[in-house]
Scaffold this motif. Structure first.
Motif, PDB file in Angstrom:
ATOM      1  N   PRO A   1       1.284   6.493   2.514  1.00 33.99           N
ATOM      2  CA  PRO A   1       0.684   5.159   2.447  1.00 33.99           C
ATOM      3  C   PRO A   1      -0.796   5.232   2.097  1.00 33.99           C
ATOM      4  O   PRO A   1      -1.343   6.302   1.839  1.00 33.99           O
ATOM      5  N   SER A   2      -1.454   4.090   2.136  1.00 32.32           N
ATOM      6  CA  SER A   2      -2.900   4.055   1.922  1.00 32.32           C
ATOM      7  C   SER A   2      -3.594   4.729   3.103  1.00 32.32           C
ATOM      8  O   SER A   2      -3.003   4.911   4.176  1.00 32.32           O
ATOM      9  N   VAL A   3      -4.857   5.075   2.918  1.00 30.94           N
ATOM     10  CA  VAL A   3      -5.585   5.809   3.959  1.00 30.94           C
ATOM     11  C   VAL A   3      -5.823   4.973   5.208  1.00 30.94           C
ATOM     12  O   VAL A   3      -6.237   5.512   6.241  1.00 30.94           O
ATOM     13  N   THR A   4      -5.556   3.695   5.140  1.00 30.48           N
ATOM     14  CA  THR A   4      -5.726   2.853   6.319  1.00 30.48           C
ATOM     15  C   THR A   4      -4.555   3.001   7.285  1.00 30.48           C
ATOM     16  O   THR A   4      -4.612   2.491   8.411  1.00 30.48           O
ATOM     17  N   GLN A   5      -3.494   3.696   6.870  1.00 28.75           N
ATOM     18  CA  GLN A   5      -2.304   3.828   7.700  1.00 28.75           C
ATOM     19  C   GLN A   5      -2.098   5.281   8.125  1.00 28.75           C
ATOM     20  O   GLN A   5      -2.810   6.178   7.682  1.00 28.75           O
ATOM     21  N   ASP A   6      -1.097   5.479   8.974  1.00 30.86           N
ATOM     22  CA  ASP A   6      -0.772   6.818   9.476  1.00 30.86           C
ATOM     23  C   ASP A   6      -0.410   7.738   8.313  1.00 30.86           C
ATOM     24  O   ASP A   6       0.378   7.372   7.435  1.00 30.86           O
ATOM     25  N   GLN A   7      -0.953   8.950   8.330  1.00 32.47           N
ATOM     26  CA  GLN A   7      -0.789   9.870   7.216  1.00 32.47           C
ATOM     27  C   GLN A   7       0.211  11.004   7.501  1.00 32.47           C
ATOM     28  O   GLN A   7       0.163  12.051   6.864  1.00 32.47           O
TER      29      GLN A   7
END
Length: 287
Positions: A138-144
């Motif tokens: 996902p985008s870096v704003t979410q869990d990686q």
């Protein structure tokens, strides 16, 4: 006709339908009258594995992905111990990936690797697992977590199958996933910096410099270290971060901003060889 007679007639109608389907087209009418028989599935259940496999490939080439998936699944179900079952399993992983069913693709790929770890298609199965994880980043704003899983899966391609044709793209996916992980650290670090929680921010930026020095996040990380240490009044570390940034990325806008910040207080970039920043700087991409 009594109940027994009805059941008996129905039973023999089924037998006749199965026997006549391949030879007498007119028998379809009788078969279709029996609600318990799905004539569309009879060929799937009776075709040999090589026929089903070729039909699956033909459907895949024609863009009929759902039908291809059905054919490969039929082989696994009806002929589980055949060589074509092995081939169908890795194709099922690919088809699931093509359909966006990433978890199913991962499951099929991992099952293949467990059953056939030394086979000629093991590298491909491992690569499909990596691709399916990469699709979920996902985008870096979410869990990686998917980024971490991508790195693990693709590193297995590079390590276990170094001569495979998938290594180059596996390495590219690793770089992308690492950049995402670094981006997440930067996002959290900026959050702390905005709230003047400098020690927490420095911890995040340090992680980027030390663990993700080959990513495109490292320039900003060094600049944010200059900013954080400067705000805390630790001039030596701020100067060292700026010096390392300027040495590795002299044309960077981040370096220009850091230089101006130091000059506003009469300081300039100056590297302290005893600093962790100096040691980490020697391993950076521009060193």
């Amino acid at each position: 006709m009594n109940f027994a007679g009805i059941v008996g007639a129905k039973y023999w109608t089924r037998i006749a339908c199965v026997a006549l389907l391949s030879t007498v087209p007119l028998a379809l009418t009788a078969c279709q009258s029996d609600p318990d028989i799905d004539i569309t599935k009879l060929s799937v259940e009776t075709d040999p594995p090589d026929v089903l496999y070729n039909q699956g490939l033909a459907n895949l080439n024609a863009g009929n992905v759902t039908e291809a998936s059905r054919k490969f699944a039929a082989i696994d179900r009806q002929h589980p111990f055949s060589e074509y079952a092995r081939k169908a399993l890795v194709m099922s992983a690919f088809v699931n990936y093509r359909q966006g069913a990433n978890e199913e693709a991962i499951t099929a790929g991992q099952r293949y690797l467990k059953l056939y770890p030394e086979s000629e298609d093991a590298a491909y199965a491992q690569y499909i697992v990596g691709l399916a994880y990469a699709k979920q980043i996902p985008s870096v704003t979410q869990d990686q977590r998917p980024a971490t899983q991508t790195i693990e899966a693709m590193q297995a391609v590079v390590t276990k199958y170094p001569d495979s044709e998938y290594v180059e793209d596996a390495q590219a996916k690793i770089r992308f996933a690492r950049d995402q992980l670094a981006g997440k650290e930067m996002q959290v670090g900026r959050y702390y910096l905005e709230r003047k929680e400098y020690l927490a921010a420095i911890t995040r930026f340090r992680t980027v410099v030390e663990q993700y020095g080959t990513t495109n996040q490292v320039e900003e990380a060094l600049a944010r270290l200059v900013e954080s240490y400067y705000a805390m009044g630790i001039a030596s570390e701020a100067q060292t971060a700026a010096a390392v940034l300027g040495h590795n990325y002299p044309d960077s806008e981040w370096y220009a901003d850091s230089y101006k910040l130091l000059q506003s207080k009469g300081l300039e970039p100056r590297e302290n060889a005893g600093s962790w920043i100096s040691r980490a700087g020697k391993a950076l991409i521009g060193a």
